[in-house]
Design a protein around this motif. Structure first.
Motif, PDB file in Angstrom:
ATOM      1  N   GLU A 170       0.931  -1.224   0.140  1.00  0.00           N
ATOM      2  CA  GLU A 170      -0.117  -0.205  -0.064  1.00  0.00           C
ATOM      3  C   GLU A 170       0.756   1.189   0.026  1.00  0.00           C
ATOM      4  O   GLU A 170       0.492   2.278  -0.802  1.00  0.00           O
ATOM      5  N   ARG A 174       0.744   4.193  -2.859  1.00  0.00           N
ATOM      6  CA  ARG A 174       0.436   5.583  -2.690  1.00  0.00           C
ATOM      7  C   ARG A 174       1.464   6.494  -2.998  1.00  0.00           C
ATOM      8  O   ARG A 174       1.241   7.625  -3.273  1.00  0.00           O
ATOM      9  N   ASN A 232     -10.376  -0.325  -2.095  1.00  0.00           N
ATOM     10  CA  ASN A 232     -10.389   1.180  -1.945  1.00  0.00           C
ATOM     11  C   ASN A 232      -9.074   1.369  -2.812  1.00  0.00           C
ATOM     12  O   ASN A 232      -9.016   2.450  -3.258  1.00  0.00           O
ATOM     13  N   LEU A 233      -7.856   0.947  -2.822  1.00  0.00           N
ATOM     14  CA  LEU A 233      -6.798   1.157  -3.758  1.00  0.00           C
ATOM     15  C   LEU A 233      -7.085   1.196  -5.027  1.00  0.00           C
ATOM     16  O   LEU A 233      -6.545   1.988  -5.756  1.00  0.00           O
ATOM     17  N   SER A 267      -8.884   4.297  -5.685  1.00  0.00           N
ATOM     18  CA  SER A 267      -7.970   5.560  -5.671  1.00  0.00           C
ATOM     19  C   SER A 267      -7.001   5.551  -6.794  1.00  0.00           C
ATOM     20  O   SER A 267      -6.904   6.621  -7.584  1.00  0.00           O
ATOM     21  N   ALA A 268      -6.404   4.636  -7.212  1.00  0.00           N
ATOM     22  CA  ALA A 268      -5.429   4.509  -8.170  1.00  0.00           C
ATOM     23  C   ALA A 268      -5.963   4.812  -9.513  1.00  0.00           C
ATOM     24  O   ALA A 268      -5.510   5.216 -10.599  1.00  0.00           O
ATOM     25  N   ARG A 284      -8.716   6.259 -10.185  1.00  0.00           N
ATOM     26  CA  ARG A 284      -9.184   7.770 -10.352  1.00  0.00           C
ATOM     27  C   ARG A 284      -7.853   8.643 -10.861  1.00  0.00           C
ATOM     28  O   ARG A 284      -8.233   9.333 -11.671  1.00  0.00           O
ATOM     29  N   VAL A 285      -7.120   8.258 -10.150  1.00  0.00           N
ATOM     30  CA  VAL A 285      -5.873   8.984 -10.594  1.00  0.00           C
ATOM     31  C   VAL A 285      -5.384   8.568 -12.035  1.00  0.00           C
ATOM     32  O   VAL A 285      -5.275   9.541 -12.569  1.00  0.00           O
TER      33      VAL A 285
END
Length: 140
Positions: free
Chosen positions: A76, A80, A105-106, A109-110, A112-113
């Motif tokens: 993680e 990040r 979750n990751l 997040s990743a 979306r980036v």
């Protein structure tokens, strides 16, 4: 503070300082730790700095370990620290996470980036990925 807490604190401090100056040497030492949980915690501490400053070397080292829940925190940290500069690489490491909640979750997040930086590449990845439909559809 009991002996285990004192040991964990000392190891964390050692890896944190050593990781700034000579991360590859610290990684060798962490790899040799006999306790899986302590190795995982120490790897996460190391990844906080190493993956930000030398992501190629940090990635190679992390790949030496089979995916395991005790290494999820280290993975993680790597994700990040790298997802803004190299979202494709970060996503490859998301796939190594064992904990399903952390993975979900990751990936979001990743994803979306990545979709914000390179929508076509992210879309192509999610079209052929094995993520469940609910996740894939967020990026298609």
């Amino acid at each position: 503070m009991d002996n285990a807490d004192a040991r964990n604190y000392a190891v964390n401090q050692l890896v944190s300082v050593w990781g700034y100056d000579r991360p590859a040497e610290a990684a060798d030492w962490v790899s040799a730790l006999p306790d899986d949980v302590l190795r995982g915690r120490s790897a996460a501490t190391l990844m906080r700095t190493w993956s930000a400053t030398e992501p190629d070397e940090a990635a190679r080292w992390l790949q030496e370990f089979a995916p395991a829940r005790v290494m999820d925190s280290a993975v993680e940290q790597f994700i990040r620290n790298t997802m803004f500069d190299d979202p494709a690489r970060a996503m490859a490491f998301v796939e190594r996470l064992v904990d399903p909640k952390r993975r979900r979750n990751l990936v979001l997040s990743a994803g979306r980036v990545w979709a914000g930086q390179s929508p076509e590449q992210a879309r192509a990845y999610f079209q052929t990925s094995s993520w469940d439909a609910a996740i894939r559809n967020r990026f298609l």
